[in-house]
Write a protein that holds these residues in place. Structure first.
Motif, PDB file in Angstrom:
ATOM      1  N   LEU A   1       0.798  -1.229   0.082  1.00  0.00           N
ATOM      2  CA  LEU A   1      -0.086   0.016   0.146  1.00  0.00           C
ATOM      3  C   LEU A   1       0.802   1.465  -0.201  1.00  0.00           C
ATOM      4  CD1 LEU A   1      -2.698  -0.900   2.524  1.00  0.00           C
ATOM      5  CD2 LEU A   1      -3.232  -0.511   0.062  1.00  0.00           C
ATOM      6  N   LYS A   2       1.791   1.153   0.737  1.00  0.00           N
ATOM      7  CA  LYS A   2       2.860   2.204   0.814  1.00  0.00           C
ATOM      8  C   LYS A   2       3.435   2.797  -0.722  1.00  0.00           C
ATOM      9  CE  LYS A   2       4.210   2.142   5.638  1.00  0.00           C
ATOM     10  NZ  LYS A   2       5.513   1.760   6.583  1.00  0.00           N
ATOM     11  N   ALA A   3       3.884   1.571  -1.214  1.00  0.00           N
ATOM     12  CA  ALA A   3       4.375   1.609  -2.551  1.00  0.00           C
ATOM     13  C   ALA A   3       3.367   2.115  -3.347  1.00  0.00           C
ATOM     14  CB  ALA A   3       5.220   0.087  -2.909  1.00  0.00           C
TER      15      ALA A   3
ATOM     16  N   GLY B   1       1.185   4.268  -2.837  1.00  0.00           N
ATOM     17  CA  GLY B   1       0.768   5.755  -2.622  1.00  0.00           C
ATOM     18  C   GLY B   1      -0.218   5.871  -1.285  1.00  0.00           C
ATOM     19  N   GLY B   2      -0.429   4.638  -0.664  1.00  0.00           N
ATOM     20  CA  GLY B   2      -1.145   4.825   0.494  1.00  0.00           C
ATOM     21  C   GLY B   2      -2.478   4.245   0.454  1.00  0.00           C
ATOM     22  N   SER B   3      -2.815   4.084  -0.936  1.00  0.00           N
ATOM     23  CA  SER B   3      -4.155   3.468  -1.109  1.00  0.00           C
ATOM     24  C   SER B   3      -4.281   2.685  -2.449  1.00  0.00           C
ATOM     25  CB  SER B   3      -5.332   4.536  -1.013  1.00  0.00           C
ATOM     26  OG  SER B   3      -5.165   5.466  -2.252  1.00  0.00           O
ATOM     27  N   ALA B   4      -5.209   1.719  -2.418  1.00  0.00           N
ATOM     28  CA  ALA B   4      -5.444   1.041  -3.901  1.00  0.00           C
ATOM     29  C   ALA B   4      -6.702   0.116  -3.786  1.00  0.00           C
ATOM     30  CB  ALA B   4      -4.003   0.209  -3.855  1.00  0.00           C
ATOM     31  N   VAL B   5      -6.968  -0.413  -4.789  1.00  0.00           N
ATOM     32  CA  VAL B   5      -7.993  -1.102  -5.100  1.00  0.00           C
ATOM     33  C   VAL B   5      -7.564  -2.447  -4.813  1.00  0.00           C
ATOM     34  CG1 VAL B   5      -9.776  -2.116  -6.722  1.00  0.00           C
ATOM     35  CG2 VAL B   5      -9.201   0.361  -6.836  1.00  0.00           C
ATOM     36  N   ILE B   6      -8.420  -3.319  -4.062  1.00  0.00           N
ATOM     37  CA  ILE B   6      -7.946  -4.500  -3.568  1.00  0.00           C
ATOM     38  C   ILE B   6      -7.144  -5.597  -4.993  1.00  0.00           C
ATOM     39  CG2 ILE B   6      -8.488  -6.508  -2.829  1.00  0.00           C
ATOM     40  CD1 ILE B   6     -10.295  -5.108  -0.557  1.00  0.00           C
TER      41      ILE B   6
ATOM     42  N   ASP C   1      -7.012  -4.686  13.385  1.00  0.00           N
ATOM     43  CA  ASP C   1      -6.082  -3.939  14.218  1.00  0.00           C
ATOM     44  C   ASP C   1      -6.184  -2.472  14.013  1.00  0.00           C
ATOM     45  OD1 ASP C   1      -5.464  -6.456  15.001  1.00  0.00           O
ATOM     46  OD2 ASP C   1      -3.630  -6.370  13.881  1.00  0.00           O
ATOM     47  N   GLY C   2      -7.252  -1.897  12.930  1.00  0.00           N
ATOM     48  CA  GLY C   2      -7.208  -0.470  13.058  1.00  0.00           C
ATOM     49  C   GLY C   2      -6.140   0.094  11.930  1.00  0.00           C
ATOM     50  N   LEU C   3      -5.313  -0.714  11.206  1.00  0.00           N
ATOM     51  CA  LEU C   3      -4.316  -0.186  10.550  1.00  0.00           C
ATOM     52  C   LEU C   3      -4.576   0.210   9.049  1.00  0.00           C
ATOM     53  CD1 LEU C   3      -1.573  -2.960  11.467  1.00  0.00           C
ATOM     54  CD2 LEU C   3      -1.955  -0.719  12.358  1.00  0.00           C
ATOM     55  N   ILE C   4      -5.818  -0.134   8.535  1.00  0.00           N
ATOM     56  CA  ILE C   4      -6.313   0.356   7.344  1.00  0.00           C
ATOM     57  C   ILE C   4      -7.774   0.591   7.409  1.00  0.00           C
ATOM     58  CG2 ILE C   4      -4.546  -1.225   5.971  1.00  0.00           C
ATOM     59  CD1 ILE C   4      -6.746  -2.850   5.467  1.00  0.00           C
ATOM     60  N   ARG C   5      -8.156   1.314   6.329  1.00  0.00           N
ATOM     61  CA  ARG C   5      -9.574   2.008   6.300  1.00  0.00           C
ATOM     62  C   ARG C   5     -10.316   1.649   4.949  1.00  0.00           C
ATOM     63  NH1 ARG C   5      -8.861   2.117  10.857  1.00  0.00           N
ATOM     64  NH2 ARG C   5      -8.881   3.840  12.439  1.00  0.00           N
TER      65      ARG C   5
ATOM     66  N   ALA D   1      -4.498   3.616   7.528  1.00  0.00           N
ATOM     67  CA  ALA D   1      -4.992   4.732   8.363  1.00  0.00           C
ATOM     68  C   ALA D   1      -3.853   5.854   8.749  1.00  0.00           C
ATOM     69  CB  ALA D   1      -5.396   3.690   9.683  1.00  0.00           C
ATOM     70  N   LYS D   2      -4.564   7.086   8.797  1.00  0.00           N
ATOM     71  CA  LYS D   2      -3.675   8.214   8.876  1.00  0.00           C
ATOM     72  C   LYS D   2      -2.888   7.982  10.169  1.00  0.00           C
ATOM     73  CE  LYS D   2      -6.733  11.271   6.019  1.00  0.00           C
ATOM     74  NZ  LYS D   2      -7.405  12.409   6.086  1.00  0.00           N
ATOM     75  N   GLU D   3      -3.452   7.689  11.320  1.00  0.00           N
ATOM     76  CA  GLU D   3      -2.906   7.593  12.593  1.00  0.00           C
ATOM     77  C   GLU D   3      -1.697   6.426  12.423  1.00  0.00           C
ATOM     78  OE1 GLU D   3      -6.982   5.615  12.949  1.00  0.00           O
ATOM     79  OE2 GLU D   3      -6.066   7.086  11.927  1.00  0.00           O
ATOM     80  N   ASN D   4      -1.812   5.538  11.401  1.00  0.00           N
ATOM     81  CA  ASN D   4      -0.893   4.587  11.215  1.00  0.00           C
ATOM     82  C   ASN D   4       0.065   4.422  10.071  1.00  0.00           C
ATOM     83  OD1 ASN D   4      -1.715   2.791  13.821  1.00  0.00           O
ATOM     84  ND2 ASN D   4      -3.591   2.920  12.526  1.00  0.00           N
ATOM     85  N   ALA D   5       0.087   5.818   9.687  1.00  0.00           N
ATOM     86  CA  ALA D   5       0.664   5.922   8.167  1.00  0.00           C
ATOM     87  C   ALA D   5       2.111   5.702   8.411  1.00  0.00           C
ATOM     88  CB  ALA D   5       0.644   7.674   7.879  1.00  0.00           C
ATOM     89  N   ASP D   6       2.824   5.848   9.476  1.00  0.00           N
ATOM     90  CA  ASP D   6       4.171   5.558   9.998  1.00  0.00           C
ATOM     91  C   ASP D   6       4.578   3.913   9.889  1.00  0.00           C
ATOM     92  OD1 ASP D   6       5.043   8.011   9.273  1.00  0.00           O
ATOM     93  OD2 ASP D   6       4.831   8.632  11.189  1.00  0.00           O
ATOM     94  N   VAL D   7       3.453   3.060  10.045  1.00  0.00           N
ATOM     95  CA  VAL D   7       3.381   1.326  10.206  1.00  0.00           C
ATOM     96  C   VAL D   7       4.232   1.084   9.496  1.00  0.00           C
ATOM     97  CG1 VAL D   7       2.434  -0.508  10.510  1.00  0.00           C
ATOM     98  CG2 VAL D   7       1.381   1.448  11.607  1.00  0.00           C
TER      99      VAL D   7
END
Length: 239
Positions: free
Chosen positions: A174-176, A178-183, A209-213, A233-239
């Motif tokens: 997901l990071k690669a 851009g942070g979001s993607a279609v499954i 675990d609340g790591l994605i939305r 998830a924005k609060e876990n953007a650095d995971v």
């Protein structure tokens, strides 16, 4: 309870059953009665519960997937109250104990079958609820939606099968991207590293675990498919 409240008694629901049978006894599923025709569902602690309706089963699945819930009982009661000068009793469909010490009772009804139940619940709240629980709530199909039940079911399954390494692969992908993607695109990006079933399990474990939305205007009302878009998830953007 966390606030030091003491309850006069612990009421055990008549529809709770144990998963274990007594030696030599006839299996409970072979005993012909109205109880044996009800849906049986197991909570995380191994306790089996008899449920009266599909809606009640859905509510049970939502609580089963909630890691803040530590115990559930069915048919909690009888809870006494007075109405029109007469003594009456109510059985809550579900009694739910939460990790923070809160105990809530729930009446589960279809909207079409509520009748004057709201009046009865309010009388209990003002008269006797303080002896048994912190809150008493009505749940209908407005709260127990099919998408929410589906999410709870998938998360409960994923938690049992989760693999932290595969979950990390999904986050890195997901990071690669851009942070979001279609499954579907996420599956294509991961190629043969994960088969789709493994990706699907990892995604639901990450949801748990609340790591994605889920990227959707109303995620609670939408069923997630391979064409759905997810994001870190924005609060876990650095995971």
């Amino acid at each position: 309870m966390s606030d030091g409240r003491k309850y006069p008694k612990l009421i055990i629901g008549g529809r709770d059953i144990t998963l274990r049978q007594r030696p030599g006894a006839k299996p409970v599923e072979e005993r012909k009665s109205i109880v044996s025709n009800r849906v049986t569902m197991a909570f995380r602690d191994g306790t089996a519960h008899r449920l009266e309706s599909e809606l009640e089963t859905g509510a049970m699945e939502l609580f089963n997937a909630n890691q803040n819930v530590v115990a559930i009982r069915t048919q909690f009661g009888a809870i006494p109250f007075r109405r029109d000068g007469k003594n009456r009793e109510h059985f809550a469909d579900l009694c739910v104990d939460f990790r923070n010490g809160c105990r809530n009772l729930y009446a589960v009804r279809n909207e079409a079958n509520i009748g004057d139940l709201k009046i009865e619940l309010e009388l209990i709240r003002t008269q006797t609820l303080r002896h048994y629980a912190h809150g008493l709530h009505l749940l209908t199909e407005a709260q127990i939606t099919k998408p929410e039940i589906y999410r709870a079911r998938e998360m409960a399954r994923a938690v049992k099968l989760q693999n932290s390494e595969k979950m990390a692969w999904v986050i890195d992908a997901l990071k690669a991207l851009g942070g979001s993607a279609v499954i579907f695109d996420l599956a294509t990006y991961l190629g043969t590293k994960l088969v789709f079933a493994e990706l699907w399990t990892a995604i639901w474990a990450l949801f748990h675990d609340g790591l994605i939305r889920h990227v959707h205007p109303n995620p609670a009302a939408a069923v997630i498919t391979r064409l759905s878009r997810i994001r870190i998830a924005k609060e876990n953007a650095d995971v």
